[in-house]
Every structure is written in structure tokens, then in C-alpha cells.
Design a protein around this motif. Structure first.
Motif, mmCIF file in Angstrom:
data_model
loop_
_atom_site.group_PDB
_atom_site.id
_atom_site.type_symbol
_atom_site.label_atom_id
_atom_site.label_comp_id
_atom_site.label_asym_id
_atom_site.label_seq_id
_atom_site.Cartn_x
_atom_site.Cartn_y
_atom_site.Cartn_z
ATOM 1 N N GLY A 189 5.446 1.921 3.378
ATOM 2 C CA GLY A 189 4.429 3.186 3.709
ATOM 3 C C GLY A 189 4.522 3.504 4.896
ATOM 4 O O GLY A 189 4.445 4.778 5.067
ATOM 5 N N TYR A 190 4.583 2.523 5.902
ATOM 6 C CA TYR A 190 4.871 2.875 7.285
ATOM 7 C C TYR A 190 6.148 3.999 7.463
ATOM 8 O O TYR A 190 5.903 5.129 8.111
ATOM 9 N N ALA A 191 7.322 3.511 6.958
ATOM 10 C CA ALA A 191 8.483 4.267 7.010
ATOM 11 C C ALA A 191 8.324 5.691 6.537
ATOM 12 O O ALA A 191 8.585 6.831 6.743
ATOM 13 N N LEU A 192 7.883 5.744 5.143
ATOM 14 C CA LEU A 192 7.721 6.956 4.391
ATOM 15 C C LEU A 192 6.755 7.975 5.133
ATOM 16 O O LEU A 192 7.321 9.187 4.930
ATOM 17 N N THR A 193 5.722 7.475 5.580
ATOM 18 C CA THR A 193 4.958 8.547 6.274
ATOM 19 C C THR A 193 5.293 8.821 7.651
ATOM 20 O O THR A 193 4.556 9.883 8.262
ATOM 21 N N THR A 194 6.215 8.175 8.267
ATOM 22 C CA THR A 194 6.453 8.661 9.649
ATOM 23 C C THR A 194 8.030 8.806 10.026
ATOM 24 O O THR A 194 8.452 9.415 11.025
ATOM 25 N N GLY A 195 8.817 8.233 8.933
ATOM 26 C CA GLY A 195 10.226 8.267 9.031
ATOM 27 C C GLY A 195 10.894 7.260 10.003
ATOM 28 O O GLY A 195 12.197 7.337 10.125
ATOM 29 N N ARG A 196 10.041 6.173 10.576
ATOM 30 C CA ARG A 196 10.693 5.218 11.349
ATOM 31 C C ARG A 196 10.437 3.729 10.751
ATOM 32 O O ARG A 196 9.761 3.374 10.078
ATOM 33 N N ALA A 197 11.809 3.437 10.657
ATOM 34 C CA ALA A 197 12.085 2.140 10.103
ATOM 35 C C ALA A 197 11.287 0.949 10.900
ATOM 36 O O ALA A 197 11.210 0.853 11.985
ATOM 37 N N GLN A 198 10.560 0.017 9.895
ATOM 38 C CA GLN A 198 10.016 -1.075 10.172
ATOM 39 C C GLN A 198 10.733 -2.233 9.786
ATOM 40 O O GLN A 198 11.716 -2.407 9.081
ATOM 41 N N ALA A 199 10.394 -3.535 10.314
ATOM 42 C CA ALA A 199 11.138 -4.792 9.915
ATOM 43 C C ALA A 199 10.069 -5.801 9.133
ATOM 44 O O ALA A 199 8.858 -5.636 9.162
ATOM 45 N N VAL A 200 10.880 -6.435 8.247
ATOM 46 C CA VAL A 200 10.305 -7.230 7.056
ATOM 47 C C VAL A 200 10.830 -8.696 7.342
ATOM 48 O O VAL A 200 12.097 -8.624 7.567
ATOM 49 N N PHE A 201 10.061 -9.729 7.746
ATOM 50 C CA PHE A 201 10.881 -11.054 8.028
ATOM 51 C C PHE A 201 10.187 -11.941 6.859
ATOM 52 O O PHE A 201 9.111 -12.081 6.701
ATOM 53 N N VAL A 202 10.894 -12.565 6.167
ATOM 54 C CA VAL A 202 10.851 -13.698 5.019
ATOM 55 C C VAL A 202 11.490 -15.017 5.134
ATOM 56 O O VAL A 202 12.401 -14.904 5.857
ATOM 57 N N HIS A 203 11.015 -15.586 4.422
ATOM 58 C CA HIS A 203 11.631 -17.145 4.201
ATOM 59 C C HIS A 203 12.715 -17.307 3.440
ATOM 60 O O HIS A 203 12.491 -17.422 2.365
ATOM 61 N N VAL A 204 14.030 -17.771 3.882
ATOM 62 C CA VAL A 204 14.982 -17.952 3.242
ATOM 63 C C VAL A 204 15.283 -17.324 1.799
ATOM 64 O O VAL A 204 14.786 -16.198 1.694
ATOM 65 N N GLU A 205 15.863 -17.964 0.761
ATOM 66 C CA GLU A 205 16.007 -17.454 -0.374
ATOM 67 C C GLU A 205 14.869 -17.299 -1.038
ATOM 68 O O GLU A 205 14.736 -16.174 -2.023
ATOM 69 N N CYS A 206 13.924 -18.026 -1.113
ATOM 70 C CA CYS A 206 12.543 -18.091 -1.741
ATOM 71 C C CYS A 206 11.829 -16.847 -1.380
ATOM 72 O O CYS A 206 11.329 -15.906 -2.170
ATOM 73 N N GLY A 207 11.638 -16.468 -0.046
ATOM 74 C CA GLY A 207 11.084 -15.282 0.324
ATOM 75 C C GLY A 207 11.777 -14.298 -0.019
ATOM 76 O O GLY A 207 11.283 -13.102 -0.148
ATOM 77 N N THR A 208 12.983 -14.035 -0.178
ATOM 78 C CA THR A 208 13.936 -12.967 -0.438
ATOM 79 C C THR A 208 13.678 -12.623 -1.828
ATOM 80 O O THR A 208 13.382 -11.514 -2.120
ATOM 81 N N GLN A 209 13.562 -13.618 -2.830
ATOM 82 C CA GLN A 209 13.289 -13.502 -4.164
ATOM 83 C C GLN A 209 11.645 -12.961 -4.340
ATOM 84 O O GLN A 209 11.584 -11.938 -5.056
ATOM 85 N N ALA A 210 10.816 -13.433 -3.423
ATOM 86 C CA ALA A 210 9.379 -12.711 -3.674
ATOM 87 C C ALA A 210 9.328 -11.522 -2.939
ATOM 88 O O ALA A 210 8.098 -11.086 -3.309
ATOM 89 N N LEU A 211 10.163 -10.588 -2.220
ATOM 90 C CA LEU A 211 10.162 -9.600 -2.231
ATOM 91 C C LEU A 211 10.151 -8.561 -3.382
ATOM 92 O O LEU A 211 9.596 -7.534 -3.461
ATOM 93 N N ALA A 212 10.413 -9.179 -4.420
ATOM 94 C CA ALA A 212 10.325 -8.631 -5.846
ATOM 95 C C ALA A 212 10.535 -7.303 -6.078
ATOM 96 O O ALA A 212 11.595 -6.595 -5.425
ATOM 97 N N GLY A 213 9.831 -6.518 -6.631
ATOM 98 C CA GLY A 213 10.060 -4.980 -7.089
ATOM 99 C C GLY A 213 10.017 -4.242 -5.784
ATOM 100 O O GLY A 213 10.510 -3.103 -5.919
ATOM 101 N N ALA A 214 9.433 -4.574 -4.834
ATOM 102 C CA ALA A 214 9.396 -3.746 -3.426
ATOM 103 C C ALA A 214 10.771 -3.537 -3.059
ATOM 104 O O ALA A 214 11.087 -2.307 -2.394
ATOM 105 N N VAL A 215 11.886 -4.220 -3.421
ATOM 106 C CA VAL A 215 13.093 -4.177 -2.907
ATOM 107 C C VAL A 215 13.705 -2.736 -3.650
ATOM 108 O O VAL A 215 14.324 -2.165 -3.335
ATOM 109 N N HIS A 216 13.528 -2.811 -5.052
ATOM 110 C CA HIS A 216 13.785 -1.848 -5.757
ATOM 111 C C HIS A 216 13.253 -0.567 -5.245
ATOM 112 O O HIS A 216 14.017 0.602 -5.375
ATOM 113 N N ASN A 217 11.892 -0.659 -5.219
ATOM 114 C CA ASN A 217 11.088 0.709 -4.600
ATOM 115 C C ASN A 217 11.704 1.120 -3.235
ATOM 116 O O ASN A 217 11.878 2.505 -3.062
ATOM 117 N N ALA A 218 11.812 0.400 -2.156
ATOM 118 C CA ALA A 218 12.517 0.918 -1.091
ATOM 119 C C ALA A 218 14.122 1.286 -1.261
ATOM 120 O O ALA A 218 14.459 2.476 -0.767
#
Length: 570
Positions: free
Chosen positions: A63-92
Motif C-alpha cells: 500500500g505504501y509503495a503503490l500510493t507513492t512509488g517508493r519501495a519499502q522493506a519487509v523483514f520476516v523470519h526464515v522459511e516460516c515467515g517467508t511462507q507466512a507472507l502468503a498471498g501478499a507475495v502474489h499480489n506484489a
């Protein structure tokens, strides 16, 4: 102490990343320490936004990048957190949104050989062979950080990919030993890592396309996400108005063309009918669209000349895709349209033909406006999507951003919002539901002076993890209005089943596994999690007052609000 993590954070800051949406774990001690040191010593560092759910974290960055054009960062926890990104990865990925995702990795030493070595049982369980492979199919770029000595270059390279067309998410991972490594400070010139310059049309393509537009009797532009770039909207308006070219929104992800312009032909999604604008056009210019039409129900006429402009005209991540274009061109929409407009500055234009087309479109626009007005009238006590959206529209001003995840009400919402400003309305651009709540937080962080309204189906609301969303909205003072179009179930799967089996057993069944009746108390979830203003609305005569009260809570009390509005049962 200057470590790889220090350099990593410096690189993010240099690149203009202002927020880290984080779900932290045992792989992040070096980054946690580097952030704490930066805060204690007054060094610039992105703001850390705690996100109890990973999908909400990535949706917020989206939402931040879509409305500004400026990329932001997301930190997640190893492979479990990577999987928990879920469908948001598809949307991005499908929404072409730049974002940098960083995940730690289980330490690769276990006997104290290096700082950061394994010291918790979970680090054996979370060690997998191909962590990057979990999301590789959705990333513009992925890599593993193996040394702290070139970490700035790796971060800037990843963001160069994220910000170059076709934009999208990138993924980096690094073990604790790497992120703890002490390294000499590194200074690099960020300007040398700029995104790739926008692509332009070849001169012969400009001439061919301009000539075809001038010769066409019924030219039509079809677009979906051109409006993500306001400059492209301006050039499209200029082109269409000078030649009286009609514009059709197909699965629109943004405000692409003003809805009050007589050339605007409305929007199409899954309607099982032939679109009249497509049927009439003898030339169709598809610009920035993944799904310009659905051939089994609606397509251009057989003799129509189709031209296609996109930064990704081959749709390289779509195994099945073709539209029979006479000419397909790889170019940035704003750049290409500016080229065509410049060419037409010196062209002979048939003013009489343009005037006739414009007069016909004005007549159609008047009739269409009257039809939409009639749909907005209340029907007794029942609340329709059209009436509800019209009530919301009356409070949408130049300082409002609408995030639309209405799903089966997409068409009604876009028809009755009647958006006219670039940047005033967005969808996720993807197909994984639950985006709207996190995206609203990101949009509000990016625009603290604006009102953010999220329109959501009830299924999408549950997917959005509202307990996390509304805790974050209160914690980070990002109040927004969330309106739930509640039809007590998943209407989309029901419509899909009926489209394939209109007379089958499912069409006659009382229950096919998509009902939420009786539903949860959606508004109360938000109130419990984040102290949101909460109201359930079941009668048409309650809607106007409820919308006014909810927006007063957001705008005056700086408090999130949820309206659970009951539409007719699916």
C-alpha cells in the motif's frame, strides 16, 4: 561496531526506504542490535513497524509503495515467515509493486565458530535446502547474502530490479553469521544504481500507430493499470480528447481515465456478456492490461486491428496469454503516449469525424449517467452495493484514497465511485484476497494528511487478519475507514460454479460450502483489537448516518472505523 547489518540498514536509508515492516525472529539479533545502536547514536534508520502477521506486513509495504512509488522493506523470519507472507507475495508480483523482502536464515555453524552460531533448537528445524525457492517464481530478483563486505551493493542491486519495469518484489536472505560480520564502512554512489530508464517506442511504431488511429472510425483504448502513473493518465487524456477515442477499463487496478469524461465507456470484470464498446471498435489499443477481455464471453470484432503497448507485452510470467495483436510493443505507457501525441501535433486530423464521434459518446454518456443514478436509489430497507458506494462517494474529496477489494462488487464500486483523479483509487492488482487492511495502514503511513477508505467484501475482510490490522492501526496512528460489503459468504465461488454448471446440482443446492450465515461480528473484531469505531448497518435508512459518524471518528478523533454493512444474502 560496524557490521553487515549496519551496512544493510545504511543501504536501505540511502535508497529512500523509510519503513521496515517487520515480523522478527531468532534470525534477526544482528539487525535488532544495529537498529538499536542507530537509534541510540542518532544515525538515520528506517522506522520499524511491528507486524504480528507477515501477510499484513507485505500488504502494508504494498500500500505504501503503490500510493507513492517508493519501495519499502519487509523483514520476516526464515522459511516460516517467508511462507507466512502468503498471498501478499502474489499480489506484489502481479501488481508490479516494488518492495524488498529480507528473511534471515538458520545459522550455518553450530559449535561457536562465529558470532551468531546456533544456540536454539529451532535453528535445526528451520534449516531447509532452498528457502529462496519458496518465493522465487514471484520475485524480480532473489539472492543470498554471503558476505558483509558487498552487502550495500547487493541491496542496491536488488532495489534496482524492484524499481525497474516491470517492477515487483525482490527477496534477499542472510544467515546470522553473515549479518553479524564486522566489516569496514563502505561508501557507494547510490545514483549509480538508479532504475533502468523507461522504454520508448521505435519511430516506425509511432508512425504506424498514429496512422492507424487517424484512419480508424471507432478507435478504442483498453487499459487496466495505466493510472498507476499519473503522467500516463495526462497523456492518455490528451490523446483521446484530440481524436475522440473511447476508453474502456478492463479489470481496472487504478483510476485510468476520468469517469465523468464522455469518452469513458465504463469498466468490465467477469460479466458474462459481450461488451458493446469492444464489439463496435475497429481499432483496439491495449495499454497496460493483463486481461483486456475474456474471449469466451466478450472480445473485439473479428476484423478489428489490435495494437498492444506494455512494459511486459509477452506476459512472461503467464503460461497462457495472447490477444492476437497486429503489433505488440514493449514501452512505458507515459513515454509511448507522449511520443504518439508529439507525432499527432503535425498530423492532419479529420475534425468533422472527431466531432461526430464525440457527439455520439456524449449522448451515450448522458444515458449511462442516468442509468447509474437510477441504480443508486434505495430499494426499501435493503442496502445495495450501488447505494452504499454512492453514500461513500459523497465524502470522497481530493484528500481521499480509496482501496478497493470489493471482489464481486468491483464493477458496482468503480461505477459508483465515479473517480476522476489519478491516485484516488487502487486495487491490489493481484488475486489473493486480504490485501485491503494492511494496504490501508501502508497508505496512511505514506499519506498522514489524507483519508484512507478500504472497501472490502466480507470474505476479504476475514482474509485480511483484522485483529492484526486494527492493532497496528491504533499502535501506529494510521486510522482509516473500512467498509465491509457483507453478503454473508463467498459469492465469487458461487458465481464461478454457476457459470460452468448453470443447471447442475450446485445450482439447486441450498448450501455449497460458501456461506458465512450467521456471520462473525466483523465490526466488534476491530473494536476489540484496536479500539475502532464499530457499527453494524442493516437498513438503508441507517447508511448515511453511519458513514458520517465513521468518517468523523477517522478524521476528527483519529480513530479507525469499521462499518459492517449487510447487503442482500448471496
Amino acid at each position: 561496531m560496524y557490521t553487515a547489518s549496519t551496512a544493510f540498514l545504511e543501504a536501505l536509508t540511502e535508497a529512500g526506504v523509510s519503513h521496515i515492516f517487520a515480523n522478527l525472529g531468532s534470525d534477526h539479533p544482528p539487525l535488532i542490535e544495529a537498529i538499536a545502536e542507530a537509534r541510540a547514536t542518532g544515525k538515520p534508520v528506517p522506522a520499524l513497524i511491528t507486524c504480528p502477521n507477515e501477510m499484513v506486513a507485505l500488504s502494508a509495504a504494498h500500500g505504501y509503495a503503490l500510493t507513492t512509488g517508493r519501495a519499502q522493506a519487509v523483514f520476516v523470519h526464515v522459511e516460516c515467515g517467508t511462507q507466512a507472507l502468503a498471498g501478499a507475495v502474489h499480489n506484489a508480483a502481479k501488481g508490479r509493486v516494488p518492495v524488498l523482502i529480507f528473511a534471515g536464515a538458520s545459522p550455518y555453524t553450530q559449535e561457536g565458530e562465529l558470532r551468531g552460531t546456533r544456540n536454539e533448537f529451532i535453528q535445526w528445524i528451520q534449516d531447509v535446502f532452498d528457502q529462496r525457492g519458496i518465493v522465487r517464481g514471484y520475485m524480480r530478483y532473489d539472492n543470498e547474502l554471503r558476505s558483509g563486505r558487498n552487502i550495500k551493493q547487493m541491496v542496491h542491486r536488488a532495489l534496482q530490479f524492484a524499481n525497474s519495469d516491470p517492477k515487483g518484489p525482490v527477496y534477499l536472505m542472510g544467515a546470522r553469521e553473515v549479518m553479524e560480520e564486522e566489516v569496514p564502512p563502505v561508501a557507494i554512489d547510490h545514483a549509480r544504481w538508479a532504475p533502468v530508464a523507461p522504454a520508448a517506442l521505435a519511430p516506425d511504431c509511432v508512425a504506424e500507430l498514429a496512422g492507424a488511429l487517424l484512419a480508424a472510425r471507432h478507435p478504442l483504448v483498453v487499459t487496466s493499470y495505466l493510472g498507476r502513473n499519473p503522467a500516463a493518465v495526462q497523456e492518455l487524456e490528451r490523446l483521446c480528447r484530440r481524436l475522440a477515442i473511447a476508453v474502456l477499463d478492463s479489470v481496472p487496478n487504478a483510476m485510468n481515465f476520468p469517469a465523468d469524461d464522455p469518452l469513458y465507456q465504463g469498466n468490465q470484470w467477469n460479466e458474462p456478456v459481450q461488451n458493446p464498446a469492444l464489439a463496435e471498435a475497429d481499432l483496439v489499443l491495449v495499454i497496460d492490461s493483463d486481461v483486456p477481455w475474456i474471449p469466451v464471453v466478450s472480445r473485439p470484432r473479428a476484423d478489428a486491428a489490435i495494437f498492444h503497448i506494455d512494459v511486459d507485452p509477452l506476459k512472461e510470467q503467464m503460461p497462457l496469454w495472447y490477444i492476437g495483436a497486429r503489433r505488440s510493443m514493449r514501452a512505458d505507457a507515459a513515454t509511448a503516449l507522449a511520443q504518439i501525441n508529439a507525432h499527432l501535433d503535425n498530423a492532419a486530423i479529420d475534425a468533422d469525424a472527431v466531432a461526430r464521434r464525440l457527439a455520439a459518446y456524449r449522448e451515450r454518456a448522458t444515458a449511462r449517467r442516468a442509468e447509474l443514478d437510477a441504480r443508486e436509489l434505495p430499494r426499501g430497507d435493503a442496502i445495495t452495493a450501488e447505494f452504499l458506494t454512492a453514500c461513500i462517494r459523497r465524502h470522497v474529496d481530493a484528500g481521499t484514497i480509496v482501496l478497493n477489494e470489493g471482489v464481486t462488487n468491483y464493477t458496482a464500486i468503480i461505477d459508483h465511485l465515479r473517480s476522476t483523479r489519478p491516485g484516488s483509487m487502487y486495487t491490489s492488482g493481484g488475486g489473493s484476497l486480504g490485501w485491503n487492511g494492511g494496504a490501508a495502514i501502508g497508505a496512511r503511513l505514506a499519506h498522514p494528511d489524507k483519508t484512507v477508505i478500504a472497501l472490502s467484501g466480507d470474505g476479504s475482510y476475514m482474509f485480511s487478519v483484522p485483529s492484526t490490522v486494527h492493532w497496528m492501526a491504533r499502535q501506529y496512528r494510521t486510522p482509516f475507514l473500512q467498509v465491509v460489503y457483507n453478503n454473508r459468504g463467498w459469492k465469487a465461488p458461487k458465481l464461478s460454479a454457476l457459470a460452468v454448471h448453470p443447471d447442475g446440482y450446485a445450482s439447486r443446492a441450498n448450501e455449497i460450502g460458501v456461506s458465512f450465515d450467521p456471520p462473525p461480528d466483523y465490526a466488534a473484531i476491530a473494536a476489540a483489537a484496536g479500539g475502532a469505531f464499530a457499527r453494524t448497518v442493516k437498513r438503508a435508512d441507517e447508511v448515511v448516518g453511519a458513514v458520517e459518524a465513521a468518517l468523523a471518528a477517522v478524521r476528527k478523533q483519529r480513530r479507525a472505523a469499521v462499518l459492517d454493512v449487510w447487503l442482500p444474502h448471496l
